[in-house]
Design a protein around this motif. Structure first.
Motif, mmCIF file in Angstrom:
data_model
loop_
_atom_site.group_PDB
_atom_site.id
_atom_site.type_symbol
_atom_site.label_atom_id
_atom_site.label_comp_id
_atom_site.label_asym_id
_atom_site.label_seq_id
_atom_site.Cartn_x
_atom_site.Cartn_y
_atom_site.Cartn_z
ATOM 1 N N LEU A 79 0.826 -1.216 0.000
ATOM 2 C CA LEU A 79 0.000 0.000 0.000
ATOM 3 C C LEU A 79 0.857 1.261 0.000
ATOM 4 O O LEU A 79 0.361 2.350 -0.244
ATOM 5 N N ASN A 135 3.816 3.782 -4.922
ATOM 6 C CA ASN A 135 3.202 4.926 -5.602
ATOM 7 C C ASN A 135 2.046 4.538 -6.508
ATOM 8 O O ASN A 135 1.124 5.321 -6.706
ATOM 9 N N LEU A 136 2.096 3.340 -7.070
ATOM 10 C CA LEU A 136 1.057 2.929 -8.009
ATOM 11 C C LEU A 136 -0.230 2.517 -7.299
ATOM 12 O O LEU A 136 -1.276 2.462 -7.910
ATOM 13 N N VAL A 137 -0.114 2.186 -6.022
ATOM 14 C CA VAL A 137 -1.278 1.630 -5.320
ATOM 15 C C VAL A 137 -2.041 2.761 -4.628
ATOM 16 O O VAL A 137 -1.471 3.459 -3.801
ATOM 17 N N PRO A 138 -3.319 2.941 -4.961
ATOM 18 C CA PRO A 138 -4.102 3.971 -4.282
ATOM 19 C C PRO A 138 -4.515 3.493 -2.897
ATOM 20 O O PRO A 138 -4.262 2.360 -2.513
ATOM 21 N N GLU A 139 -5.166 4.376 -2.143
ATOM 22 C CA GLU A 139 -5.627 3.994 -0.809
ATOM 23 C C GLU A 139 -6.742 2.963 -0.902
ATOM 24 O O GLU A 139 -7.632 3.084 -1.728
ATOM 25 N N HIS A 140 -6.692 1.982 -0.026
ATOM 26 C CA HIS A 140 -7.772 1.006 0.070
ATOM 27 C C HIS A 140 -8.371 1.119 1.467
ATOM 28 O O HIS A 140 -7.640 1.154 2.448
ATOM 29 N N ILE A 198 -11.849 2.662 -2.662
ATOM 30 C CA ILE A 198 -10.522 2.977 -3.178
ATOM 31 C C ILE A 198 -10.493 4.453 -3.540
ATOM 32 O O ILE A 198 -11.328 4.912 -4.323
ATOM 33 N N ARG A 208 -8.669 7.073 -5.418
ATOM 34 C CA ARG A 208 -7.625 7.182 -6.426
ATOM 35 C C ARG A 208 -7.229 8.623 -6.633
ATOM 36 O O ARG A 208 -8.053 9.518 -6.505
ATOM 37 N N LYS A 209 -6.005 8.792 -7.005
ATOM 38 C CA LYS A 209 -5.559 10.099 -7.456
ATOM 39 C C LYS A 209 -5.927 10.168 -8.916
ATOM 40 O O LYS A 209 -5.536 9.322 -9.699
#
Lengths: 508, 87
Positions: free
Chosen positions: B7, B10-15, B65, B67-68
């Motif tokens: 988590l 950088n590629l993984v957004p908040e879950h 999720i 996401r940016k």
């Protein structure tokens, strides 16, 4: 909070569970203040958790279960024991080091992984204020735009600022896609048309041999097809900030990453008459890859059941059992023997980037999982172009972002400007099911619910025959099937029904 | 080094795990059945990372999720934990 960690036999655990609360004598100086412990049976996973209520030094008078007979040092009072879901020992740290296995007693601390709330964290207060104002008006802005507005807010004055936000809101409203618009078709056209102008060019890293990356149309097809392994897997490895400018550390990491097998640096000759395998290192190749004779010897010495003779510039290996089968197996084993490096990384090249003289490592070949575990590597930024690998290591959401980034970059490198929204739709569709699905016969299009739509796309007979056997029902909800049966399609105005309610009767 | 938490990448957004009360509100707002939401596998590395903190995550849990997004700052996306694939 520190805990006591140890390995024990199932017999002892049974004894403890039967007599809880119980005194337990151990051959380890347990520091005071320990309140709980974890027990492992297989050295790898902790499967029992105990609550410890007292620690005192050992004396033979106190009745206690003992793990060993001699060298007992402390007695702990176990208050409670419970079976837990196995926890890997890797989650514990002892003296700042991650544990590998637990054999004796150890004091360790569990490193709980915390989830960071990144949302809005990086934004400054005035930017956050702009975003909150836009939320109040019922729309959202990209951060870059919000930042720009925040920058000019004071020179505009409050009244102008409010007006600008209002106008932006109106403008966004005008640009919204209409309900029941066929966004998929628009996305397909918007990506497809510029795609016709893409070149089949392959880009070479100037001056660096053996390093090229598939780009342009072949790469775009690869992304959309969700290939297991891309034709040119490649990684971009960033190091932790403290190592980034240190030339020596960088070169060392590069050397440790590059996978070198014996067949890369030496000729392997099999002599059937003498029943030997001869490894002849090529001086040019070994120098190139910074391999010493010693490294090769170390690798060969890992093989069991052989006799090794070292000559001035060659190594002769003989299987202890004299048979052709053994010789053949040995030859195959030596060919694939890794001298050093990470599996799959064929070449690693470091380059300086930016004004701050920061090193970035580019590799040919990809192995995200193992590279992330290298200590010097910054795992938060390291990246691979293998989307399926990202899905396996980092999850489906990361894969979705990777598809978006890769597709966008591929198009932009060719000087084509495709709106991100189209690519976002493609990326979202490809990851809808929780796994990366290709677009096309085997993926999204091949799994539509409608028989007629599938039959209209590819392999008509297969789908119709199967539907007949299975007794499938087509609800005629999509576009293709409605065109086939000659009905208005469920898009735009065709998707809404109008119900006439009439006026209520008015009393006269 | 402690085991890397995916988590943090950088590629993984908040879950985030969605509680049951929130779940009802979300489904009502979206006017949709849970089964039509996008899926996320229970074996997904991000779910495994969440489980390390919250304990076992049941199938059918909704994951929020954040996401940016390049077009609207942050966007919220929902996935439902499910091992079956869509037909």
């Amino acid at each position: 909070m520190a805990s006591l960690l140890w390995r024990d036999t199932s017999k002892n655990i049974v004894a403890i569970s039967e007599k809880v609360p119980v005194n337990y004598a151990v051959d380890f100086d347990v520091p005071a203040g320990i309140e709980d412990g974890y027990i492992t049976i297989n050295r790898k996973n902790f499967s029992y958790h105990v609550v410890i209520s007292g620690v005192r030094s050992y004396s033979p008078d106190v009745e206690a279960i003992a793990k060993k007979k001699n060298g007992l040092k402390s007695i702990i009072t176990i208050e409670k024991i419970e079976k837990i879901e196995p926890i890997s020992v890797m989650e514990f740290q002892s003296n700042g080091k991650t544990l590998d296995t637990v054999a004796g007693f150890e004091i360790g601390e569990r490193q709980l992984t915390e989830i960071k709330e990144k949302y809005g964290e990086s934004l400054s207060e005035d930017v956050q204020a702009v975003i909150n104002d836009t939320k109040a008006l019922g729309f959202s802005l990209p951060e870059s735009v919000a930042e720009e507005i925040a920058r000019h807010r004071s020179e505009w004055g409050e009244k102008a600022y409010k007006n600008i936000l209002k106008r932006i809101g109106e403008e966004i409203d005008n640009e919204l896609i209409d309900p029941y618009e066929a966004v998929g078709i628009i996305a397909a056209q918007s990506i497809g048309e510029p795609g016709t102008q893409m070149t089949m060019r392959t880009f070479h890293f100037a001056g660096v041999r053996e390093m090229n990356v598939t780009l342009g149309l072949p790469r775009l097809i690869e992304i959309v097809d969700a290939r297991r392994i891309p034709s040119t897997p490649s990684m971009t490895i960033y190091l932790k900030p403290e190592y980034e400018t240190n030339d020596e550390v960088v070169m060392d990491v590069v050397k440790r990453l590059e996978n070198t097998s014996i067949s890369d640096v030496a000729d392997i000759i099999t002599d059937i008459g003498e029943l030997t395998v001869t490894v002849k290192p090529d001086p040019r190749k070994t120098k190139d890859r910074l391999i010493e004779m010693e490294d090769i010897m170390n690798a060969i010495n890992r093989i069991k059941g052989i006799t090794v003779m070292e000559d001035s510039n060659q190594i002769i290996i003989k299987p202890q059992q004299e048979s052709f089968k053994k010789l053949y197996l040995l030859q195959e084993q030596i060919k694939g023997l890794t001298i050093k490096g990470i599996n799959g990384i064929k070449r690693a090249i470091a380059r300086v980037e930016g004004k701050e003289h920061r090193w970035v490592i580019y590799t040919q070949g990809s192995n995200l999982k193992d590279v992330l575990e290298v200590d010097e590597v910054d795992p938060t930024r390291t990246y691979t172009n293998d989307i399926v690998e990202i899905a396996n290591v980092l999850g489906i959401e990361a894969a979705r972002n990777a598809i978006l980034n890769e597709a966008l970059r591929t198009l932009q490198e060719q000087g084509l400007n495709v709106d991100v929204r189209h690519l976002m739709l493609v990326a979202d569709m490809m990851t809808f099911s929780g796994t990366v699905r290709a677009v096309g016969r085997t993926g999204i299009s091949g799994r539509k619910s409608s028989v007629l739509a599938r039959a209209a796309f590819e392999i008509t007979t297969k789908h119709l025959l199967r539907a007949g056997i299975m007794g499938e029902v087509d609800k005629l909800a999509g576009v293709a099937e409605n065109i086939i049966v000659g009905q208005p399609i469920t898009l735009g105005t065709g998707a809404v029904d109008i119900i006439y309610k009439g006026y209520p009767k008015t009393k006269k | 080094m402690a085991k890397f938490n995916v988590l943090d990448h950088n590629l993984v957004p908040e879950h985030h795990i969605v509680s049951e009360e929130e779940e009802k509100e979300i489904l009502k707002e979206l006017n949709i059945d849970k089964e039509f939401l996008p899926k996320i596998s229970p074996n997904d590395p991000a779910i495994k990372a969440l489980e390390a903190v919250h304990g076992k995550i049941k199938e059918g849990t909704i994951i929020k999720i954040v996401r940016k997004s390049p077009t609207m700052g942050h966007s919220v996306y929902y996935r439902v934990v499910a091992s079956e694939v869509f037909k």
